[in-house]
Motif scaffolding. Sequence first.
Motif, PDB file in Angstrom:
ATOM      1  N   ALA A 146       3.208   8.102 -11.786  1.00 48.85           N
ATOM      2  CA  ALA A 146       3.530   7.588 -10.458  1.00 48.85           C
ATOM      3  C   ALA A 146       2.326   6.882  -9.841  1.00 48.85           C
ATOM      4  N   THR A 147       1.132   7.470 -10.001  1.00 51.35           N
ATOM      5  CA  THR A 147      -0.066   6.846  -9.449  1.00 51.35           C
ATOM      6  C   THR A 147      -0.476   5.617 -10.257  1.00 51.35           C
ATOM      7  N   LEU A 148      -0.378   5.708 -11.571  1.00 53.99           N
ATOM      8  CA  LEU A 148      -0.783   4.579 -12.418  1.00 53.99           C
ATOM      9  C   LEU A 148       0.143   3.380 -12.222  1.00 53.99           C
ATOM     10  N   ILE A 149       1.430   3.638 -12.058  1.00 50.35           N
ATOM     11  CA  ILE A 149       2.372   2.534 -11.842  1.00 50.35           C
ATOM     12  C   ILE A 149       2.068   1.806 -10.541  1.00 50.35           C
ATOM     13  N   SER A 150       1.755   2.558  -9.497  1.00 47.35           N
ATOM     14  CA  SER A 150       1.457   1.921  -8.215  1.00 47.35           C
ATOM     15  C   SER A 150       0.238   1.014  -8.327  1.00 47.35           C
ATOM     16  N   LEU A 151      -0.767   1.441  -9.086  1.00 51.67           N
ATOM     17  CA  LEU A 151      -1.953   0.600  -9.270  1.00 51.67           C
ATOM     18  C   LEU A 151      -1.658  -0.566 -10.212  1.00 51.67           C
ATOM     19  N   GLY A 152      -0.979  -0.283 -11.334  1.00 48.78           N
ATOM     20  CA  GLY A 152      -0.696  -1.344 -12.296  1.00 48.78           C
ATOM     21  C   GLY A 152       0.140  -2.450 -11.707  1.00 48.78           C
ATOM     22  N   ALA A 153       1.173  -2.079 -10.947  1.00 47.97           N
ATOM     23  CA  ALA A 153       2.027  -3.088 -10.329  1.00 47.97           C
ATOM     24  C   ALA A 153       1.253  -3.908  -9.303  1.00 47.97           C
ATOM     25  N   THR A 154       0.400  -3.236  -8.542  1.00 53.61           N
ATOM     26  CA  THR A 154      -0.381  -3.944  -7.525  1.00 53.61           C
ATOM     27  C   THR A 154      -1.329  -4.954  -8.153  1.00 53.61           C
ATOM     28  N   LEU A 155      -2.108  -4.502  -9.124  1.00 51.32           N
ATOM     29  CA  LEU A 155      -3.096  -5.391  -9.733  1.00 51.32           C
ATOM     30  C   LEU A 155      -2.440  -6.505 -10.546  1.00 51.32           C
ATOM     31  N   LEU A 161      -2.981  -9.897 -13.623  1.00 55.07           N
ATOM     32  CA  LEU A 161      -3.381  -9.262 -14.872  1.00 55.07           C
ATOM     33  C   LEU A 161      -2.169  -8.585 -15.510  1.00 55.07           C
ATOM     34  N   PRO A 162      -2.161  -8.402 -16.827  1.00 56.28           N
ATOM     35  CA  PRO A 162      -1.041  -7.716 -17.472  1.00 56.28           C
ATOM     36  C   PRO A 162      -0.863  -6.308 -16.917  1.00 56.28           C
ATOM     37  N   PHE A 163       0.373  -5.940 -16.633  1.00 53.44           N
ATOM     38  CA  PHE A 163       0.706  -4.644 -16.054  1.00 53.44           C
ATOM     39  C   PHE A 163       0.174  -3.498 -16.921  1.00 53.44           C
ATOM     40  N   ILE A 164       0.426  -3.562 -18.221  1.00 56.11           N
ATOM     41  CA  ILE A 164       0.025  -2.492 -19.138  1.00 56.11           C
ATOM     42  C   ILE A 164      -1.495  -2.383 -19.205  1.00 56.11           C
ATOM     43  N   ALA A 165      -2.186  -3.508 -19.199  1.00 59.05           N
ATOM     44  CA  ALA A 165      -3.649  -3.479 -19.270  1.00 59.05           C
ATOM     45  C   ALA A 165      -4.237  -2.760 -18.061  1.00 59.05           C
ATOM     46  N   CYS A 166      -3.694  -3.043 -16.876  1.00 58.22           N
ATOM     47  CA  CYS A 166      -4.195  -2.395 -15.662  1.00 58.22           C
ATOM     48  C   CYS A 166      -4.005  -0.880 -15.730  1.00 58.22           C
ATOM     49  N   ILE A 167      -2.868  -0.459 -16.235  1.00 58.95           N
ATOM     50  CA  ILE A 167      -2.574   0.977 -16.324  1.00 58.95           C
ATOM     51  C   ILE A 167      -3.507   1.670 -17.315  1.00 58.95           C
TER      52      ILE A 167
END
Length: 551
Positions: A146-155, A161-167
């Motif tokens: 839940a926390t990683l998705i919120s950051l990945g989607a934001t960045l 940047l690629p969603f998966i890379a941010c996560i």
Amino acid sequence: MSVNVPGLVMMLFFYALVLGVGIWASVRSRRMERESPGNRLEISFLGNRRISLVVGVFTMTATWVGGAFIIGVAESVYNPTKGLIWALVPLQEALSFIIGGLFFTKPMRDRKYITMMDPFQEKYGKVLTGFIAIVPVVTEIVWVPATLISLGATLSVILNLPFIACIWISSAVAIIYTVLGGLYSVAYTDVLQLTLVFSSLWLCTPFILGSDAYSGFTQTALNQTGHAPWVGRLELDQVWSWIDHFLVMTLGNLACQDFHQRTLSSSSTRTAQITCFAAAAIVILLGIPPVLIGAVAASTDWNSTSYGSPSPYERGEASMVLPIALLHLTPTYIFVFGIGAIAGAVMSSADSYLLSATSIFTTSIYKNLFRSQASDRELQWVIRVFVVVAGLVGTLLTFLDDSVMVFWVLGSDLTYTVVLPQLICVLFAASNGYGALTGYVVAVVMRVLCGVPVMGIPVVLHFPGCTWVDGVLVQRAPIKTICMLSGLAAILLVSHVTALLFDHSILPERWDVLKVKGQRLAATVMLPDERNKMEEKSDGEGDKLNQDTAF
């Protein structure tokens, strides 16, 4: 669209800074392990109970002020179907800290527990405690995506940047410093992260308020001006659901290892209580900027900004309204600090979830059920391995769904409906293993039968007010509270009945597989003396408060 270079540089700088602080704290933790004769688990999970008042307040607040906090509050205020009345998370968390400080901190800290599952082991034994501990471990891991998705989607939206890379980058950094230093690394990186979150949010807010793209948000609070009033409305048929939601967010936190890990690591009981009260005030202050940003977003003419029309809500990007507002309503040099605030908030929660899951797994499942004679060295390796495993599992769960709500709802339901009644009974009521097991089953079965539409679980058990909304059955009754109270009642009732049956030899003692009769006799004999010793010790610790509050 090219990569947002200033934002990317800020993110990488922040990650390097956090990792550096985490490594420094891990060195300090290793030195303490060599010098202290104390329990190695206390050092890893509780910082040898030497977390001072200042650091304790920082880490307590940072644990709960995560990405879902700052992004979710802004989204709810901005969303025309919700509004401020559904975005009371800062108030709910503040009340949670106050209630925890008044009622839960003293009995837990006085007995020097390592995790919140320790009182279960004292009362119910190792096997049943290990079974009950599965739910808190699963909850902590479920909150990681839940926390990683919120950051990945934001960045991914803001920095391109690629969603998966941010996560994966965020997950790797959190895993590394949590493995290296345990609570010390988590606590001291929380100091850095919360400082960045607090300063960045309050730095960005005046620039957003000074934007020419929005009409006064005080005028749009209650008036329809191209957007629904951002204060929101509470319809009559929503009252019970609102009360249910309020109680989940207020009381559910008390059944989380994250909260108790912070109080148990404090240098004294009194310090732990003051930590809770101080964190309650700070979480309110940190809730103001996202509320203001959401209100401004609801009052903005997006066509007059670089974002353009239609609005974020019409584009289906309401969940990203906070970073969108930072990007399009503030100068670039201010925006990069906002990105740091979001990253800091997310990571300060992710590392706490990893450490909390690991502490319960190591002490209540691995050590109690599989390796009771495990050496300190073996347990240290279990801790490191499980942090990595929990981090990887949490990260991989992001592939199942990209919705923060799916994971957040699952975790919140488990803590409030299943774990909270168990914790209340084990600390404050006359309960036994039979009651605990029955309450566990009742709460889980009822919650599943009530349905969880966001997870695709259909409604089977219909309560008054259950109705169809857009082709989905929606419960209007406070189903989570009903399930929680049903579990609580089952624990107390079955505990009383079974104790009566065995104590009066109505049932033969050979049927007492959980040894309820023996436990009750031991508790009657031992608890008064033990309580007196704990109170004397607590009084002695309270005299040292002035020494404990140094940074």
